[in-house]
Design an enzyme around this catalytic site. Sequence first.
Site, short mmCIF file in Angstrom:
data_model
loop_
_atom_site.label_atom_id
_atom_site.label_comp_id
_atom_site.label_asym_id
_atom_site.label_seq_id
_atom_site.Cartn_x
_atom_site.Cartn_y
_atom_site.Cartn_z
N SER A 41 0.83 -1.20 0.00
CA SER A 41 0.00 0.00 0.00
C SER A 41 0.87 1.26 0.00
O SER A 41 0.55 2.24 -0.67
CB SER A 41 -0.93 0.01 1.22
N HIS A 44 2.11 2.07 -3.52
CA HIS A 44 1.15 2.74 -4.40
C HIS A 44 1.32 4.26 -4.33
O HIS A 44 1.20 4.96 -5.35
CB HIS A 44 -0.28 2.36 -4.04
N CYS A 164 -0.92 -4.18 10.06
CA CYS A 164 -1.58 -4.10 8.75
C CYS A 164 -1.74 -5.46 8.10
O CYS A 164 -2.84 -5.95 7.93
CB CYS A 164 -0.83 -3.16 7.81
#
Length: 362
Positions: A41, A44, A164
């Site tokens: 993530s 990105h 996470c």
Amino acid sequence: MVKAAILEKPGNGLVIGEVELGEPAPHEVLIDTKACGLCHSDLHFIDGAYPHALPAIPGHEAAGVVRAVGSEVKTVKPGDHVVSCLSAFCGHCEFCVTGRMFLCLGADTRRPADAPVRITRNGDEMVNQMLNLSAFSEQMLIHEHACVAIDKDMPLDRAALIGCAVTTGAGTIFNAANLTPGETVVVIGCGGVGLAAINAAKIAGAGMVIAADPLEEKRELAKVLGATHTVDALAPDAAKQIISMTKGGVHYAIEAVGRQASADLAVASLRRGGTAIILGMMPLDCKVGLGAMDLLSGKKLQGAIMGENHFPVDLPRLVDFYMRGLLDLDTIIAERIPLEDINKGFDRMREGHSARSVIVFD
């Protein structure tokens, strides 16, 4: 002043520099970061696929030790070992009061626009806080509803993953799927999130756990975490293989990559009444759908942001799973690196051959 990895321009990697954190506001916590995992993530944003105000400090999968707390903090105290979570919750919005705190937009967990910012550099230049955390830093200044105290016997490099990857992967099995023992699962993508989902499916008693990934070494790693069968995700007949070995398709297909093809494979692998759960951050123009016959067959498609967690409850339980030998976090960690090697760590992530890299702070 503390060292941090700063994103100044997408596509140019991260720059190691010094930043200054403010004093904790009444409901804030200052944490000495001890470990932080590298998550796709983050990539990105670093590569520019998702926009963010810059400069900013990424990083959101972290564990550390509380250094100081604001005057109204009730949940943690100095000296506590904590895991942070990007699902910061306000506690009183519609989503929080209906038990869906993972959907809370967390407005009250950020500082008001007219208040001093949390992170600065070069005197008064604002550094944006990413996902309420900015954990690629020697310290974090966050709202108390963005962290939870854990058992001090838990190794912090492994605890970081729970913030996470494990919360998302395992939470999807325990919360979103609410898997019944004996049901079948395919997990598409054997990175940190996918491996955590596979491990959780084993813990939950899944009858068959299929790992789908293009790389043989990742499929072998998945077996260590609990996969009973493996499939090359890029094989032209991957869906047919999954349907054949499960005698009709899986009850749950977990997409943990963030690619159109893997989401399509998840839908194609379902049995009648099965559910595809999309976890990966796909390109913003991607769409996933069910055909008419899928709908007539009772199939379902859903997202599960951060594993639909209730992190103040879920994270300590996941720590307990590790301490009791049920949750395997050691296998997920591929390497431990210093902050200065963060760009090399993300380069290895782009190559796709390893599981989780974890930054360890002195």
